[in-house]
Design a protein around this motif. Structure first.
Motif, PDB file in Angstrom:
ATOM      1  N   ASN A 120      -8.048  -1.579  22.291  1.00 17.93           N
ATOM      2  CA  ASN A 120      -6.757  -2.146  21.909  1.00 17.93           C
ATOM      3  C   ASN A 120      -6.869  -2.957  20.616  1.00 17.93           C
ATOM      4  O   ASN A 120      -5.993  -2.889  19.750  1.00 17.93           O
ATOM      5  N   GLU A 121      -7.946  -3.761  20.566  1.00 15.33           N
ATOM      6  CA  GLU A 121      -8.162  -4.517  19.313  1.00 15.33           C
ATOM      7  C   GLU A 121      -8.342  -3.577  18.126  1.00 15.33           C
ATOM      8  O   GLU A 121      -7.817  -3.807  17.034  1.00 15.33           O
ATOM      9  N   LEU A 122      -9.121  -2.514  18.378  1.00  8.77           N
ATOM     10  CA  LEU A 122      -9.337  -1.542  17.291  1.00  8.77           C
ATOM     11  C   LEU A 122      -8.034  -0.885  16.883  1.00  8.77           C
ATOM     12  O   LEU A 122      -7.795  -0.612  15.697  1.00  8.77           O
ATOM     13  N   ARG A 123      -7.162  -0.621  17.936  1.00  8.28           N
ATOM     14  CA  ARG A 123      -5.871  -0.011  17.575  1.00  8.28           C
ATOM     15  C   ARG A 123      -5.042  -0.957  16.711  1.00  8.28           C
ATOM     16  O   ARG A 123      -4.402  -0.542  15.744  1.00  8.28           O
ATOM     17  N   GLY A 124      -5.087  -2.293  17.057  1.00 11.91           N
ATOM     18  CA  GLY A 124      -4.356  -3.259  16.225  1.00 11.91           C
ATOM     19  C   GLY A 124      -4.915  -3.305  14.806  1.00 11.91           C
ATOM     20  O   GLY A 124      -4.160  -3.282  13.820  1.00 11.91           O
ATOM     21  N   ASP A 125      -6.252  -3.378  14.741  1.00 15.17           N
ATOM     22  CA  ASP A 125      -6.873  -3.383  13.407  1.00 15.17           C
ATOM     23  C   ASP A 125      -6.567  -2.101  12.660  1.00 15.17           C
ATOM     24  O   ASP A 125      -6.343  -2.099  11.434  1.00 15.17           O
ATOM     25  N   GLN A 126      -6.535  -0.988  13.433  1.00 11.55           N
ATOM     26  CA  GLN A 126      -6.259   0.294  12.799  1.00 11.55           C
ATOM     27  C   GLN A 126      -4.837   0.327  12.231  1.00 11.55           C
ATOM     28  O   GLN A 126      -4.599   0.852  11.137  1.00 11.55           O
ATOM     29  N   GLU A 127      -3.878  -0.264  13.002  1.00  6.64           N
ATOM     30  CA  GLU A 127      -2.497  -0.296  12.497  1.00  6.64           C
ATOM     31  C   GLU A 127      -2.409  -1.133  11.226  1.00  6.64           C
ATOM     32  O   GLU A 127      -1.739  -0.759  10.260  1.00  6.64           O
ATOM     33  N   ILE A 128      -3.114  -2.308  11.243  1.00 11.56           N
ATOM     34  CA  ILE A 128      -3.118  -3.148  10.027  1.00 11.56           C
ATOM     35  C   ILE A 128      -3.738  -2.380   8.855  1.00 11.56           C
ATOM     36  O   ILE A 128      -3.233  -2.384   7.724  1.00 11.56           O
ATOM     37  N   THR A 129      -4.873  -1.721   9.162  1.00 12.81           N
ATOM     38  CA  THR A 129      -5.560  -0.956   8.109  1.00 12.81           C
ATOM     39  C   THR A 129      -4.685   0.171   7.590  1.00 12.81           C
ATOM     40  O   THR A 129      -4.630   0.440   6.377  1.00 12.81           O
ATOM     41  N   MET A 130      -3.982   0.851   8.509  1.00 10.92           N
ATOM     42  CA  MET A 130      -3.104   1.937   8.084  1.00 10.92           C
ATOM     43  C   MET A 130      -1.979   1.399   7.214  1.00 10.92           C
ATOM     44  O   MET A 130      -1.588   2.038   6.219  1.00 10.92           O
ATOM     45  N   ALA A 131      -1.447   0.203   7.572  1.00 15.32           N
ATOM     46  CA  ALA A 131      -0.385  -0.388   6.734  1.00 15.32           C
ATOM     47  C   ALA A 131      -0.915  -0.686   5.336  1.00 15.32           C
ATOM     48  O   ALA A 131      -0.260  -0.400   4.321  1.00 15.32           O
ATOM     49  N   ARG A 134      -1.284   2.458   3.543  1.00 14.95           N
ATOM     50  CA  ARG A 134       0.000   2.973   3.036  1.00 14.95           C
ATOM     51  C   ARG A 134       0.401   2.232   1.752  1.00 14.95           C
ATOM     52  O   ARG A 134       0.847   2.858   0.774  1.00 14.95           O
ATOM     53  N   ASP A 135       0.238   0.871   1.777  1.00 14.77           N
ATOM     54  CA  ASP A 135       0.569   0.097   0.565  1.00 14.77           C
ATOM     55  C   ASP A 135      -0.306   0.522  -0.593  1.00 14.77           C
ATOM     56  O   ASP A 135       0.170   0.721  -1.725  1.00 14.77           O
ATOM     57  N   ASP A 136      -1.621   0.630  -0.323  1.00 16.68           N
ATOM     58  CA  ASP A 136      -2.542   1.051  -1.389  1.00 16.68           C
ATOM     59  C   ASP A 136      -2.202   2.451  -1.875  1.00 16.68           C
ATOM     60  O   ASP A 136      -2.309   2.748  -3.082  1.00 16.68           O
ATOM     61  N   GLN A 137      -1.771   3.298  -0.928  1.00 21.63           N
ATOM     62  CA  GLN A 137      -1.413   4.656  -1.329  1.00 21.63           C
ATOM     63  C   GLN A 137      -0.198   4.657  -2.247  1.00 21.63           C
ATOM     64  O   GLN A 137      -0.151   5.394  -3.241  1.00 21.63           O
ATOM     65  N   GLU A 138       0.788   3.809  -1.917  1.00 24.50           N
ATOM     66  CA  GLU A 138       1.968   3.724  -2.780  1.00 24.50           C
ATOM     67  C   GLU A 138       1.593   3.219  -4.169  1.00 24.50           C
ATOM     68  O   GLU A 138       2.041   3.752  -5.191  1.00 24.50           O
ATOM     69  N   ILE A 139       0.723   2.163  -4.186  1.00 25.29           N
ATOM     70  CA  ILE A 139       0.279   1.636  -5.498  1.00 25.29           C
ATOM     71  C   ILE A 139      -0.487   2.719  -6.263  1.00 25.29           C
ATOM     72  O   ILE A 139      -0.311   2.905  -7.474  1.00 25.29           O
ATOM     73  N   THR A 140      -1.370   3.421  -5.525  1.00 27.90           N
ATOM     74  CA  THR A 140      -2.166   4.477  -6.164  1.00 27.90           C
ATOM     75  C   THR A 140      -1.277   5.579  -6.709  1.00 27.90           C
ATOM     76  O   THR A 140      -1.495   6.104  -7.811  1.00 27.90           O
TER      77      THR A 140
END
Length: 373
Positions: A120-131, A134-140
């Protein structure tokens, strides 16, 4: 029974088979074996029991034919007792295994809960990482779009640069052609100049030879002129430390007038120091470096004035040429050896006047400093 054990070593499989023969079924035992899932060990035990059953039947048939039924029953009884012992031991081991499995199940469940919490913690971290991704992808993507725009601009500039480069190549080719043409013309002119230079050098060599000949001739003529002993003091610059009046200047000592007429204020002027102190001097600057040959000092007409020259020392620069020690109208000093000087000096060592009608210096020159060595 000991003999039987020695003949047939007791094995758990044999004991189980004997128990089956006596009781006729496994359910006849008083031991409650907890159920457990079948395993490979059970399969091996069933296979072993089948093999032993066949072997026991064979042995039983042989013993019946030989009339040993009573002995067989005794053996079977002993075997049944041992089988019960082994069955009790197996039961205890099975209970221990079941307890261990239950303990392992609880531990496994705890670990599974811990793993689920970590997941569950990994899923939370994964969601933060995915966000963040996504931001880095938009900037890129924005930067990639900007880079693409810059790339298109760069490609346009490169296209313009290639066009300019082609023009430059054409101009460079034209310049290279002109340079080759100019180089050929220059080389031709250089060849012509070299030919002219060689001709000029030959002419200069000839002229230099002629010039050296002319210089040698001129030097010989100059040497001949300089070797002539001549008057070198007339009308040269003179100086005296004091004069009687403005009428008796030191220049009169080199004016070329030295007649026997007693006319000091007219046609036969003289140089007159006027002062009666010691070290009155008359200096004649010859204007160059001369080899001194003879010095003539003309005294005045009056005898009293001639006596006033006694005590005068005559120098050529620092070299003492001679001294006046008697009263007479003319004093000649001939210089022996190679004595050179720029000035002739008359110095009165006594407290007297200097009365000089004329001073004549004869010599050769002028010479350079290096010619007197």
């Amino acid at each position: 029974s000991s003999g039987i054990n020695a003949e047939w070593p007791l094995r758990p499989g044999v004991c189980l088979f004997a128990l089956t023969l006596v009781s006729g079924a496994r359910n006849s035992t008083d031991i409650d074996i907890p159920p457990h899932p079948p395993s490979a060990w059970d399969d091996d035990l069933a296979e072993m029991k089948q093999g032993l059953r066949t072997e026991m039947y064979s042995m039983l048939g042989g013993m019946t034919r030989d009339g040993g039924q009573d002995d067989l029953l005794d053996i079977i009884k002993e075997l049944i007792g041992e089988v019960k012992y082994y069955q009790q031991l197996t039961l205890e081991q099975t209970v221990e295994i079941t307890q261990l499995e239950a303990l392992n199940r609880e531990t496994t469940l705890e670990k599974l809960d811990e793993v689920n919490s970590n997941l569950n913690e990994l899923r939370g971290d994964q969601e933060i990482t995915m966000a963040k991704l996504r931001d880095d992808q938009e900037i890129t993507m924005a930067k990639l779009s900007e880079l693409q725009t810059n790339q298109e601009s760069t490609i346009e500039q490169l296209s313009e640069f290639e066009g300019d480069q082609e023009i430059s190549r054409a101009k460079f080719g034209e310049l290279q052609t002109n340079q080759e043409t100019n180089q050929e013309i220059t080389m031709a002119k250089l060849g012509e100049l070299q030919t002219n230079q060689e001709s000029t050098l030959e002419q200069l060599s000839e002229f230099q030879g002629e010039q050296e000949t002319s210089v040698a001739k001129l030097q010989r003529r100059m040497d001949l002129v300089r070797d002539e002993v001549r008057l070198i003091s007339q009308h040269k610059l003179t100086w005296m430390n004091a004069t009687e009046t403005t009428s008796y200047q030191p220049d009169y000592a080199v004016d070329g007038v030295y007649t026997r007429v007693n006319d000091f204020n007219g046609h036969n002027p003289m140089a007159y120091s006027y002062m009666t102190t010691r070290n009155n001097v008359l200096i004649i600057d010859l204007g160059g470096l001369f080899k001194i040959h003879t010095i003539k000092v003309f005294g005045c007409i009056a005898t009293v004035d001639q006596a006033r020259l006694v005590g005068v020392l005559v120098y050529a620069d620092d070299f003492l040429v001679g001294a006046i020690s008697e009263s007479k109208p003319l004093h000649n000093f001939k210089v022996s050896g190679n004595e050179y000087g720029r000035r002739v000096i008359l110095k009165q060592t006594a407290a007297k006047y200097i009365y000089v009608l004329e001073v004549q210096v004869f010599g050769t020159g002028p010479y350079g400093e290096d010619e007197t060595l």
